[in-house]
Design a protein around this motif. Structure first.
Motif, mmCIF file in Angstrom:
data_model
loop_
_atom_site.group_PDB
_atom_site.id
_atom_site.type_symbol
_atom_site.label_atom_id
_atom_site.label_comp_id
_atom_site.label_asym_id
_atom_site.label_seq_id
_atom_site.Cartn_x
_atom_site.Cartn_y
_atom_site.Cartn_z
ATOM 1 N N LYS A 64 0.832 -1.212 0.000
ATOM 2 C CA LYS A 64 0.000 0.000 0.000
ATOM 3 C C LYS A 64 0.866 1.262 0.000
ATOM 4 O O LYS A 64 0.547 2.250 -0.680
ATOM 5 N N ALA A 65 1.950 1.233 0.781
ATOM 6 C CA ALA A 65 2.855 2.393 0.857
ATOM 7 C C ALA A 65 3.490 2.664 -0.505
ATOM 8 O O ALA A 65 3.514 3.810 -0.985
ATOM 9 N N VAL A 66 3.963 1.605 -1.161
ATOM 10 C CA VAL A 66 4.600 1.747 -2.473
ATOM 11 C C VAL A 66 3.597 2.264 -3.501
ATOM 12 O O VAL A 66 3.890 3.192 -4.282
ATOM 13 N N ALA A 67 2.402 1.698 -3.481
ATOM 14 C CA ALA A 67 1.362 2.104 -4.453
ATOM 15 C C ALA A 67 1.015 3.589 -4.274
ATOM 16 O O ALA A 67 0.858 4.320 -5.262
ATOM 17 N N ARG A 68 0.919 4.050 -3.009
ATOM 18 C CA ARG A 68 0.526 5.454 -2.768
ATOM 19 C C ARG A 68 1.644 6.406 -3.200
ATOM 20 O O ARG A 68 1.378 7.485 -3.759
ATOM 21 N N ILE A 69 2.897 6.036 -2.972
ATOM 22 C CA ILE A 69 4.010 6.890 -3.407
ATOM 23 C C ILE A 69 4.079 6.933 -4.931
ATOM 24 O O ILE A 69 4.270 8.013 -5.529
ATOM 25 N N GLU A 70 3.883 5.796 -5.576
ATOM 26 C CA GLU A 70 3.894 5.769 -7.049
ATOM 27 C C GLU A 70 2.770 6.618 -7.623
ATOM 28 O O GLU A 70 2.950 7.312 -8.626
ATOM 29 N N GLN A 204 13.823 0.224 -0.251
ATOM 30 C CA GLN A 204 14.200 -1.065 -0.859
ATOM 31 C C GLN A 204 13.040 -1.590 -1.712
ATOM 32 O O GLN A 204 13.238 -2.076 -2.837
ATOM 33 N N ALA A 205 11.814 -1.469 -1.186
ATOM 34 C CA ALA A 205 10.629 -1.918 -1.927
ATOM 35 C C ALA A 205 10.401 -1.061 -3.172
ATOM 36 O O ALA A 205 10.073 -1.585 -4.248
ATOM 37 N N LEU A 206 10.586 0.260 -3.025
ATOM 38 C CA LEU A 206 10.429 1.163 -4.174
ATOM 39 C C LEU A 206 11.477 0.867 -5.245
ATOM 40 O O LEU A 206 11.182 0.841 -6.443
ATOM 41 N N ALA A 207 12.717 0.629 -4.789
ATOM 42 C CA ALA A 207 13.813 0.364 -5.722
ATOM 43 C C ALA A 207 13.562 -0.917 -6.515
ATOM 44 O O ALA A 207 13.871 -1.000 -7.713
ATOM 45 N N GLU A 208 13.005 -1.912 -5.833
ATOM 46 C CA GLU A 208 12.706 -3.198 -6.487
ATOM 47 C C GLU A 208 11.742 -2.983 -7.658
ATOM 48 O O GLU A 208 11.901 -3.565 -8.726
ATOM 49 N N LYS A 209 10.765 -2.109 -7.448
ATOM 50 C CA LYS A 209 9.795 -1.778 -8.505
ATOM 51 C C LYS A 209 10.480 -1.110 -9.695
ATOM 52 O O LYS A 209 10.043 -1.212 -10.827
#
Length: 563
Positions: A64-70, A204-209
């Protein structure tokens, strides 16, 4: 001091490890005590690898955090990176903001003012976001208890992502995502990350994307290692990997802000202890004496010349902090001496003029002196604010929770916490805190304890032994610097009190069939009588190196000695 010898590990496990690693028995025993029982365990421990880091998506709400930042980046939204004013908070803000700026221009930072906003998420910070058209706040090292504030932000159309590591209350804030491994419903395998560590898992999660690897994020680990050391979290498992690689970055290729501090100090190879006692106090000094923004500015600066100028400001704040801390500590000690009419299980002091920025340091110093759970209060607006520190083995957070009817606000950890209360509740709270501690503390905890790993002969202290010990680093909670005990020592006749005020003890210890070795005992000058005239004594100590005029030799750093 109480000397507590750790239980001897199972001999069969020690022998097995000794044979498979080809090390001495004391080294094998140290490893087994630390839960390292097989060749594979030892390989992972001695050779930390980025591949040992957990998948960030195992943390609840990470997707959810990654999706909202994207979404924020896609919609060109303003993002506010919000963090506390201590080392963990400011390093986390620098980490998150510098990473997000590689993806998105509209990223800004906010650190609350210690004096008019206090710890954590503030209404002033949310109103700042509202006035400046921010629609997403990423809160680091704070927010897990900001129930009403997150709800207020939501009413104003501002979303929150929380990256925290403090213990949640009974309710979780209604944020878009709440990343906190200590959530009871979070199955993340490692629970002991610091706030900056949780922030690192998010990048780390954002970078993976983005198709990046953890290796691509290495330059950020100097910040994470500094936060791990300063926040006194266990240096085990994932924290050990992050600290290990972060120290390599600090020593080989530090960011301009760190380089500027280190160049001023003329420091070379740093250990985690050096980070805690040299870099961390300077970063903290900004938030204590001026504003945490100065620390974030230094840590996020990418121009070395500019970093030098910022580091000079930070050094000045640190000098002011030292002077203020010294003065308040002296006044607090005097206040305690004047109050010593009865035996108490707590130390609680208050003066309305004490500088709020140093009360945490003063609380630590008083705890070292009197070895009691300690609170140092000062005036903060129309309320009283305090820093709490505890003795080893006693949970001060639980003690505060038992007195919460007297408090306006509190939060923190087992050994360190902060709180505010109304002035009229001070006396009632002080008595309630004393009563709770008196009823619940094990009285043995009121005497400082030194934990001894094992008993060894002086002849076992060799350069080879020390080389292997050094590889157990980085040291910290749950992987402390090894402490040994040796009996039947005598001083060779060179023992003396040293230092400007003769408060330290220096001697040369000898034992049958062993080469004499220099020992230094800081603040142990009063023990000189125990070792003079060839009196036999026993000592507990750690081993380190002494460099003098280009020569490096082993020395024992004494923790305590007894007849």
């Amino acid at each position: 001091m109480r000397w507590t010898l750790k239980p001897k590990p199972e001999l069969s496990k020690v022998k097995h490890l000794q044979e498979s690693l080809q090390v001495s028995e004391p080294i094998a025993a140290l490893l087994v005590q630390r839960g390292i029982e097989t060749y594979e365990d030892a390989k992972d421990f001695f050779r930390p690898s980025l591949s040992h880091l957990h998948n960030p998506y195992l943390m609840k709400d990470m997707d959810k955090a990654v999706a909202r930042i994207e979404l924020a980046i896609a919609n060109n939204e303003n993002i506010l990176v919000y963090g506390d004013y201590d080392v963990d908070g400011t390093t986390a803000v620098a980490l998150m903001s510098t990473y997000l700026k590689t993806k998105h221009e509209l990223v800004y930072t906010y650190v609350p003012n210690r004096y008019d906003e206090g710890y954590g998420v503030s209404y002033k910070g949310i109103n700042f976001a509202l006035e400046n058209d921010f629609t997403l706040i990423i809160a680091l090292d704070c927010g897990i208890k900001a129930i009403e504030k997150v709800a207020y932000a939501k009413e104003q159309g501002i979303d929150f992502i929380i990256c925290d590591h403090h213990r949640p209350g009974s309710e979780i804030p209604d944020a878009v995502a709440v990343l906190d491994p200590k959530r009871s419903d979070c199955e993340y395998p490692y629970k002991e990350l610091c706030g900056c560590g949780v922030g690192f898992k998010l990048i780390q999660a954002l970078a993976e994307k983005d198709g990046l690897t953890t290796e691509d994020l290495l330059p950020y680990l100097d910040l994470v290692a500094t936060a791990i050391g300063a926040d006194i979290v266990p240096i085990t498992e994932e924290n050990r990997v992050l600290a290990y690689y972060g120290l390599q970055v600090i020593n080989a290729n530090p960011r301009p802000g760190f380089k500027a501090i280190l160049d001023q100090l003329k420091k070379s190879e740093l250990t985690i202890t050096d980070v805690v006692f040299t870099i961390a106090p300077r970063i903290n000094a900004a938030g204590r004496m001026k504003h945490g923004n100065y620390a974030v500015g230094l840590l996020a600066e990418d121009d070395y010349d500019m970093a030098i100028e910022r580091a000079k400001d930070i050094e000045a704040y640190n000098h002011d902090r030292k002077e203020t801390d010294k003065q308040v500590t002296a006044e607090a000690l005097q206040q305690i001496e004047e109050q010593k009419e009865q035996e108490r299980f707590t130390t609680v002091v208050y003066h309305e003029t004490w500088h709020k920025g140093v009360i945490g340091i003063v609380a630590s110093r008083l705890t070292e002196t009197y070895y009691r759970p300690t609170l140092v209060f000062t005036k903060s607006g129309d309320k009283l604010a305090a820093s709490a520190r505890s003795v080893k083995g006693f949970d001060v957070y639980n003690a505060l929770e038992a007195c919460k009817e007297h408090l306006e606000q509190f939060g923190g950890h087992k050994y360190a916490a902060g709180l505010t209360l109304k002035p009229e509740n001070y006396e009632a709270f002080k008595q309630a805190f004393e009563d709770v501690v008196a009823k619940t503390i094990d009285k043995n905890l009121l005497t400082p304890e030194v934990l001894v790993d094992s008993t060894i002969a002086l002849s076992e202290v060799t350069p080879k032994f020390y080389r292997i010990l050094k590889q157990l680093a980085p040291f910290g909670p749950s992987n402390m610097t090894p402490v040994f005990m040796t009996e039947n020592l005598v001083d060779t006749g060179f023992g003396k009190c040293v230092g400007e005020d003769k408060t330290h003890l220096r001697l040369t210890a000898s034992q049958t069939d062993a080469n004499p070795i220099v020992c230094i005992g800081f603040s142990m000058g009063d023990k000189y009588e125990l070792i003079k005239d060839n009196k036999p004594f026993k000592a507990v100590y750690s081993i380190d190196e002494n460099e003098w005029q280009g020569n490096v030799s082993l020395q024992l750093r004494l923790r305590d000695i007894k007849a």
